[in-house]
Design a protein around this motif. Structure first.
Motif, short mmCIF file in Angstrom:
data_model
loop_
_atom_site.label_atom_id
_atom_site.label_comp_id
_atom_site.label_asym_id
_atom_site.label_seq_id
_atom_site.Cartn_x
_atom_site.Cartn_y
_atom_site.Cartn_z
N VAL A 1 0.87 -1.19 0.00
CA VAL A 1 0.00 0.00 0.00
C VAL A 1 0.90 1.23 0.00
CG1 VAL A 1 -1.77 1.28 1.25
CG2 VAL A 1 -1.81 -1.22 1.25
N LEU B 1 0.81 5.24 -0.05
CA LEU B 1 -0.04 6.41 0.11
C LEU B 1 0.65 7.67 -0.40
CD1 LEU B 1 -1.43 5.73 3.70
CD2 LEU B 1 -2.48 5.17 1.51
N GLN B 2 -0.12 8.54 -1.00
CA GLN B 2 0.39 9.83 -1.47
C GLN B 2 0.30 10.84 -0.33
OE1 GLN B 2 1.80 9.76 -4.50
NE2 GLN B 2 1.13 7.60 -4.58
N GLU C 1 -11.04 10.53 1.93
CA GLU C 1 -10.04 10.13 0.92
C GLU C 1 -8.75 10.89 1.14
OE1 GLU C 1 -9.57 9.59 -3.93
OE2 GLU C 1 -11.49 10.15 -3.04
N ALA C 2 -7.62 10.14 1.16
CA ALA C 2 -6.29 10.72 1.31
C ALA C 2 -6.20 11.60 2.56
CB ALA C 2 -5.90 11.52 0.06
N SER D 1 -10.66 5.80 2.17
CA SER D 1 -9.96 5.42 0.96
C SER D 1 -8.60 6.12 0.91
CB SER D 1 -10.79 5.79 -0.28
OG SER D 1 -10.10 5.46 -1.48
N GLU D 2 -7.52 5.33 0.75
CA GLU D 2 -6.15 5.87 0.72
C GLU D 2 -5.88 6.72 1.96
OE1 GLU D 2 -4.82 7.29 -3.21
OE2 GLU D 2 -6.85 6.75 -3.90
N GLU E 1 -7.35 0.59 0.35
CA GLU E 1 -5.99 1.08 0.10
C GLU E 1 -5.53 1.98 1.24
OE1 GLU E 1 -5.07 2.15 -4.09
OE2 GLU E 1 -7.25 1.94 -4.36
N SER E 2 -5.58 1.45 2.46
CA SER E 2 -5.27 2.24 3.64
C SER E 2 -4.31 1.49 4.56
CB SER E 2 -6.56 2.59 4.40
OG SER E 2 -7.38 3.46 3.64
#
Length: 225
Positions: free
Chosen positions: A21, A23-24, A39-40, A59-60, A80-81
């Motif tokens: 995974v 992450l941005q 998200e993010a 999410s993320e 996606e975390s």
């Protein structure tokens, strides 16, 4: 999260297939409205204790050191975390979805996660006193170096699931589930309820020796020196 699979042409137990995974840049999280989609976002040290998080989507996201004690995560989704050092004496998360998730060092006493869906999930370290995965669908899931007091897999569907170097005090199995390429090798367990539910699991030679008295008792065999 490393990617692993059984070599092509192998007839052995297939290992979970896991992707890392990544992450941005994440924004700082503050609160999670009921049923919201985050998200993010990064949450660090937040307390969601007792919060209504039914149907929420992460999410993320990154959740580090977050308290989820008695929060209602029914039908929530984690996608996606990365979840690190989660804490909850009581975790209510029936029908929760985990997809492409890394869970590190959780500290959970009672985790009610029955009826959920896990796909491409890694749980590393930590201690869970009671993990209820009854009726869950688990695909490409790896538990490693975990201590689990009681694990309920009654009616669960497992496909490429592995428990590596774990300690499971009590394993509860049952009928109605489906097990394909589930691997217990290298893990220790003290008791198993529902031995018929072991069909489809892979065990090592040492575990077979430990299982022998339980299997003999179920078959009504008398073992004498």
């Amino acid at each position: 999260m490393s990617r692993s699979r059984t070599a092509p042409g192998s007839t052995g137990t297939k290992a979970p297939v896991l992707d890392p995974v990544r992450l941005q840049e994440l924004a700082d999280g503050v609160d999670v409205p009921v049923g919201s989609h985050q998200e993010a976002v990064a949450y660090t040290g937040e307390s969601f204790a007792g919060k209504e998080l039914r149907g929420a989507v992460f999410s993320e996201c990154s959740l580090t050191g977050v308290s989820l004690d008695n929060a209602d995560l029914t039908a929530a989704r984690f996608l996606e975390s990365i979840l690190e050092n989660l804490y909850a004496p009581v975790l209510r998360g029936a029908r929760t979805t985990f997809r492409d998730v890394e869970i590190g060092n959780p500290r959970l006493e009672s985790a009610e996660l029955y009826g959920g869906t896990w796909n491409s999930v890694r749980v590393e370290g930590g201690k869970i006193d009671f993990l209820n995965l009854r009726g869950c669908s688990l695909t490409n899931v790896l538990f490693s170096n975990c201590i689990i007091g009681e694990l309920d897999l009654d009616g669960a569907r497992l496909n490429r699931v592995a428990f590596r170097d774990c300690r499971i005090d009590s394993l509860l199995l049952g009928s109605g589930g489906m097990v394909v390429d589930a691997d217990l090798r290298g893990s220790a367990f003290r008791s198993i309820t529902g031995l018929a539910g072991l069909k489809g699991f892979t065990v090592d030679e040492e575990q077979v020796v430990l299982l022998a008295p339980l299997l003999a008792a179920q078959l009504g065999l008398r073992v004498e020196a």
